[in-house]
Design a protein around this motif. Structure first.
Motif, PDB file in Angstrom:
ATOM      1  N   ALA A 134      57.240  28.692  50.832  1.00  0.00           N
ATOM      2  CA  ALA A 134      58.658  28.347  50.891  1.00  0.00           C
ATOM      3  C   ALA A 134      59.138  27.874  49.524  1.00  0.00           C
ATOM      4  CB  ALA A 134      58.893  27.259  51.932  1.00  0.00           C
ATOM      5  N   GLY A 135      60.148  28.546  49.005  1.00  0.00           N
ATOM      6  CA  GLY A 135      60.680  28.193  47.700  1.00  0.00           C
ATOM      7  C   GLY A 135      59.905  28.799  46.551  1.00  0.00           C
ATOM      8  N   GLY A 136      58.802  29.514  46.870  1.00  0.00           N
ATOM      9  CA  GLY A 136      57.981  30.114  45.827  1.00  0.00           C
ATOM     10  C   GLY A 136      58.398  31.541  45.532  1.00  0.00           C
ATOM     11  N   ASP A 137      57.514  32.266  44.853  1.00  0.00           N
ATOM     12  CA  ASP A 137      57.807  33.653  44.492  1.00  0.00           C
ATOM     13  C   ASP A 137      56.615  34.531  44.839  1.00  0.00           C
ATOM     14  OD1 ASP A 137      55.923  33.420  42.316  1.00  0.00           O
ATOM     15  OD2 ASP A 137      57.478  32.381  41.186  1.00  0.00           O
ATOM     16  N   ALA A 138      56.736  35.836  44.542  1.00  0.00           N
ATOM     17  CA  ALA A 138      55.676  36.784  44.888  1.00  0.00           C
ATOM     18  C   ALA A 138      54.375  36.454  44.179  1.00  0.00           C
ATOM     19  CB  ALA A 138      56.130  38.204  44.533  1.00  0.00           C
ATOM     20  N   MET A 139      54.445  35.967  42.955  1.00  0.00           N
ATOM     21  CA  MET A 139      53.232  35.623  42.211  1.00  0.00           C
ATOM     22  C   MET A 139      52.504  34.445  42.863  1.00  0.00           C
ATOM     23  SD  MET A 139      51.450  36.662  39.615  1.00  0.00           S
ATOM     24  CE  MET A 139      52.376  37.361  38.250  1.00  0.00           C
ATOM     25  N   ASP A 140      53.251  33.482  43.391  1.00  0.00           N
ATOM     26  CA  ASP A 140      52.638  32.343  44.086  1.00  0.00           C
ATOM     27  C   ASP A 140      51.816  32.809  45.279  1.00  0.00           C
ATOM     28  OD1 ASP A 140      53.798  30.522  42.338  1.00  0.00           O
ATOM     29  OD2 ASP A 140      55.595  30.307  43.560  1.00  0.00           O
ATOM     30  N   VAL A 141      52.331  33.803  46.004  1.00  0.00           N
ATOM     31  CA  VAL A 141      51.623  34.323  47.181  1.00  0.00           C
ATOM     32  C   VAL A 141      50.380  35.103  46.757  1.00  0.00           C
ATOM     33  CG1 VAL A 141      51.810  35.784  49.236  1.00  0.00           C
ATOM     34  CG2 VAL A 141      53.783  34.444  48.478  1.00  0.00           C
ATOM     35  N   LEU A 142      50.514  35.933  45.708  1.00  0.00           N
ATOM     36  CA  LEU A 142      49.387  36.745  45.256  1.00  0.00           C
ATOM     37  C   LEU A 142      48.226  35.890  44.760  1.00  0.00           C
ATOM     38  CD1 LEU A 142      51.064  39.737  43.370  1.00  0.00           C
ATOM     39  CD2 LEU A 142      49.728  39.822  45.465  1.00  0.00           C
ATOM     40  N   GLU A 143      48.523  34.735  44.172  1.00  0.00           N
ATOM     41  CA  GLU A 143      47.470  33.870  43.658  1.00  0.00           C
ATOM     42  C   GLU A 143      46.547  33.372  44.759  1.00  0.00           C
ATOM     43  OE1 GLU A 143      49.609  30.859  41.581  1.00  0.00           O
ATOM     44  OE2 GLU A 143      49.634  31.962  39.681  1.00  0.00           O
ATOM     45  N   LYS A 144      47.010  33.395  46.010  1.00  0.00           N
ATOM     46  CA  LYS A 144      46.212  32.931  47.152  1.00  0.00           C
ATOM     47  C   LYS A 144      45.591  34.089  47.928  1.00  0.00           C
ATOM     48  CE  LYS A 144      49.033  28.781  47.688  1.00  0.00           C
ATOM     49  NZ  LYS A 144      49.690  28.937  46.372  1.00  0.00           N
ATOM     50  N   ALA A 145      45.829  35.329  47.494  1.00  0.00           N
ATOM     51  CA  ALA A 145      45.362  36.504  48.223  1.00  0.00           C
ATOM     52  C   ALA A 145      43.880  36.762  47.963  1.00  0.00           C
ATOM     53  CB  ALA A 145      46.185  37.731  47.819  1.00  0.00           C
ATOM     54  N   PRO A 146      43.145  37.264  48.950  1.00  0.00           N
ATOM     55  CA  PRO A 146      41.718  37.568  48.763  1.00  0.00           C
ATOM     56  C   PRO A 146      41.514  38.707  47.775  1.00  0.00           C
ATOM     57  CG  PRO A 146      42.492  38.383  50.892  1.00  0.00           C
ATOM     58  CD  PRO A 146      43.596  37.548  50.320  1.00  0.00           C
ATOM     59  N   GLY A 147      40.605  38.495  46.822  1.00  0.00           N
ATOM     60  CA  GLY A 147      40.295  39.528  45.840  1.00  0.00           C
ATOM     61  C   GLY A 147      41.208  39.550  44.643  1.00  0.00           C
ATOM     62  N   ILE A 148      42.308  38.780  44.681  1.00  0.00           N
ATOM     63  CA  ILE A 148      43.281  38.772  43.587  1.00  0.00           C
ATOM     64  C   ILE A 148      43.020  37.572  42.670  1.00  0.00           C
ATOM     65  CG2 ILE A 148      45.717  38.533  42.965  1.00  0.00           C
ATOM     66  CD1 ILE A 148      45.171  41.217  44.105  1.00  0.00           C
ATOM     67  N   THR A 149      42.995  37.834  41.369  1.00  0.00           N
ATOM     68  CA  THR A 149      42.875  36.783  40.364  1.00  0.00           C
ATOM     69  C   THR A 149      44.019  36.920  39.373  1.00  0.00           C
ATOM     70  OG1 THR A 149      40.462  36.778  40.538  1.00  0.00           O
ATOM     71  CG2 THR A 149      41.417  35.754  38.589  1.00  0.00           C
ATOM     72  N   VAL A 150      44.702  35.804  39.134  1.00  0.00           N
ATOM     73  CA  VAL A 150      45.801  35.779  38.162  1.00  0.00           C
ATOM     74  C   VAL A 150      45.420  34.772  37.076  1.00  0.00           C
ATOM     75  CG1 VAL A 150      48.257  35.401  37.787  1.00  0.00           C
ATOM     76  CG2 VAL A 150      47.471  36.305  39.984  1.00  0.00           C
ATOM     77  N   ASP A 151      45.279  35.238  35.823  1.00  0.00           N
ATOM     78  CA  ASP A 151      44.885  34.324  34.760  1.00  0.00           C
ATOM     79  C   ASP A 151      46.096  33.590  34.200  1.00  0.00           C
ATOM     80  OD1 ASP A 151      46.235  36.057  33.028  1.00  0.00           O
ATOM     81  OD2 ASP A 151      44.394  36.957  32.237  1.00  0.00           O
ATOM     82  N   GLU A 152      45.864  32.727  33.171  1.00  0.00           N
ATOM     83  CA  GLU A 152      46.939  31.907  32.632  1.00  0.00           C
ATOM     84  C   GLU A 152      48.020  32.723  31.948  1.00  0.00           C
ATOM     85  OE1 GLU A 152      43.649  32.211  29.593  1.00  0.00           O
ATOM     86  OE2 GLU A 152      43.808  31.766  31.732  1.00  0.00           O
ATOM     87  N   ASN A 153      47.713  33.997  31.621  1.00  0.00           N
ATOM     88  CA  ASN A 153      48.707  34.869  30.997  1.00  0.00           C
ATOM     89  C   ASN A 153      49.448  35.732  32.009  1.00  0.00           C
ATOM     90  OD1 ASN A 153      48.033  34.038  28.318  1.00  0.00           O
ATOM     91  ND2 ASN A 153      46.207  35.333  28.421  1.00  0.00           N
ATOM     92  N   GLY A 154      49.162  35.550  33.298  1.00  0.00           N
ATOM     93  CA  GLY A 154      49.846  36.312  34.330  1.00  0.00           C
ATOM     94  C   GLY A 154      49.238  37.674  34.598  1.00  0.00           C
ATOM     95  N   THR A 155      48.060  37.967  34.007  1.00  0.00           N
ATOM     96  CA  THR A 155      47.395  39.257  34.223  1.00  0.00           C
ATOM     97  C   THR A 155      46.736  39.278  35.598  1.00  0.00           C
ATOM     98  OG1 THR A 155      46.957  39.469  31.852  1.00  0.00           O
ATOM     99  CG2 THR A 155      45.700  40.887  33.335  1.00  0.00           C
ATOM    100  N   ILE A 156      47.004  40.340  36.368  1.00  0.00           N
ATOM    101  CA  ILE A 156      46.484  40.453  37.735  1.00  0.00           C
ATOM    102  C   ILE A 156      45.262  41.360  37.743  1.00  0.00           C
ATOM    103  CG2 ILE A 156      47.009  41.203  40.085  1.00  0.00           C
ATOM    104  CD1 ILE A 156      49.942  40.709  39.486  1.00  0.00           C
ATOM    105  N   THR A 157      44.175  40.879  38.343  1.00  0.00           N
ATOM    106  CA  THR A 157      43.002  41.709  38.581  1.00  0.00           C
ATOM    107  C   THR A 157      42.713  41.711  40.075  1.00  0.00           C
ATOM    108  OG1 THR A 157      41.514  39.837  38.195  1.00  0.00           O
ATOM    109  CG2 THR A 157      41.985  41.254  36.320  1.00  0.00           C
ATOM    110  N   PHE A 158      42.246  42.858  40.554  1.00  0.00           N
ATOM    111  CA  PHE A 158      41.950  43.018  41.980  1.00  0.00           C
ATOM    112  C   PHE A 158      40.481  43.362  42.119  1.00  0.00           C
ATOM    113  CE2 PHE A 158      43.159  45.588  46.044  1.00  0.00           C
ATOM    114  CZ  PHE A 158      42.619  44.579  46.817  1.00  0.00           C
ATOM    115  N   LYS A 159      39.707  42.411  42.670  1.00  0.00           N
ATOM    116  CA  LYS A 159      38.261  42.544  42.818  1.00  0.00           C
ATOM    117  C   LYS A 159      37.611  42.876  41.480  1.00  0.00           C
ATOM    118  CE  LYS A 159      38.091  43.486  47.740  1.00  0.00           C
ATOM    119  NZ  LYS A 159      37.533  44.290  48.829  1.00  0.00           N
TER     120      LYS A 159
END
Length: 316
Positions: A146-171
């Motif tokens: 609530a009040g967050g954004d799509a990146m906030d949700v992805l950071e909690k997703a299984p297999g997803i890693t978001v580094d300090e630069n916002g780079t997304i890796t999947f597994k």
């Protein structure tokens, strides 16, 4: 005693500190009562202080799971599955002194079948649903979204890693393709990060994670596909929603969003407008003491760095 400050040493220490900013790891293994591996089980990592979801993972074929890039916090490992009794670990502390925690094998206990005269079962939709061909995130089931954004949700997703630069890796793989309602965004890097942070979580219905996407998706998505499904109301007429989020620490930050829909017998028009203002600061203090062979002090490195980040993003 002389104090020597080397610029090169400072850069190396600063870089090392960034690498160690979030390097904590918690891992373990799930077994059935007969000691066979319990695979495809949702494992949730909670923050001990408020029981909010930090990350989620799905156990591998051998029953193993691993949470990486963890900040220095106290965590709980929780397992809630219809086929097993609930499990919750003791508080697990990630700190500078302990960056790796390996749990003993968790043996899950099967739920007992009891005969009841009449049973009424009410179950809320879970945040993560593990299906045969994909993993589905139900955004509304995540209270902290609530009040967050799509990146906030992805950071909690299984297999997803978001580094300090916002780079997304999947597994462990980079180059993930992001789709919005089955249509590619054609964005990457900083542009993709800015776009996802401009999407209010309140406008999202589900997020699909696919390691082996079906043929209807571009075959170039070798690292996997993230398909974000937005909400489309079926109520006729004109309607909309407004979201607003503000935070105040050393500096203020804010995120605003408006979602509008119009629907009649023949026409459907929908869209959203978002504004995101980030004004963050990193306060980094580094102290190093270098010794001679006899244990006496050879040199000291003492540095304080303030690194600010100011960004404004618009999305429509």
């Amino acid at each position: 005693m002389k104090i020597k400050i080397s610029f090169l040493t400072g850069v190396i220490c600063l870089f090392t500190s960034f690498l160690n900013a979030q390097t904590g790891i918690i891992k373990g293994k799930l077994n059935n009562p007969d000691n066979s591996s319990a695979n495809s089980i949702l494992v949730t990592l909670l923050l001990s202080k408020d029981n909010s979801i930090a990350k989620t993972q799905i156990s591998e074929v051998d029953g193993s799971f691993e949470f990486t890039n963890l900040a220095d916090e106290n965590y709980l490992v929780v397992i809630e599955d219809d086929s097993y009794k609930p499990f919750q670990s003791q508080s697990l502390a990630i700190s500078k002194e302990q960056q790796l925690i390996v749990l003993q094998t968790i043996v899950l206990q099967k739920t007992e079948a009891n005969s009841l005269a009449e049973v009424v079962v009410q179950k809320k939709k879970s945040f993560v649903e593990n299906k045969i061909d994909k993993t589905v995130l139900n955004v509304d089931a995540l209270i902290s979204a609530a009040g967050g954004d799509a990146m906030d949700v992805l950071e909690k997703a299984p297999g997803i890693t978001v580094d300090e630069n916002g780079t997304i890796t999947f597994k462990g793989k980079s180059g993930v393709q992001v789709f919005i309602d089955d249509k590619p965004t054609y964005l990457s890097g900083a542009d993709l990060e800015a776009y996802l942070k401009s999407l209010p979580a309140s406008t999202l219905n589900q997020i699909e994670l696919m390691t082996n996407p079906p043929a209807k998706y571009d075959a170039a998505g070798g690292a996997g596909i993230i398909n974000i499904i937005t909400k489309r109301t079926k109520i006729k007429g004109f309607n909309g929603s407004v979201t607003s989020r503000a935070s105040l620490g050393k500096r203020a930050q804010t995120r605003q969003g408006i979602n509008l829909n119009y629907l009649n017998e023949n026409i459907r028009i929908y869209g959203n407008i978002g504004y995101n203002y980030q004004n963050s600061i990193n306060d980094l203090y580094i102290f190093r003491r270098f010794k001679n062979a006899d244990g006496t002090t050879k040199s000291l490195f003492d540095q304080t760095s303030l690194m600010g980040r100011n960004r404004q993003q618009h999305q429509w």
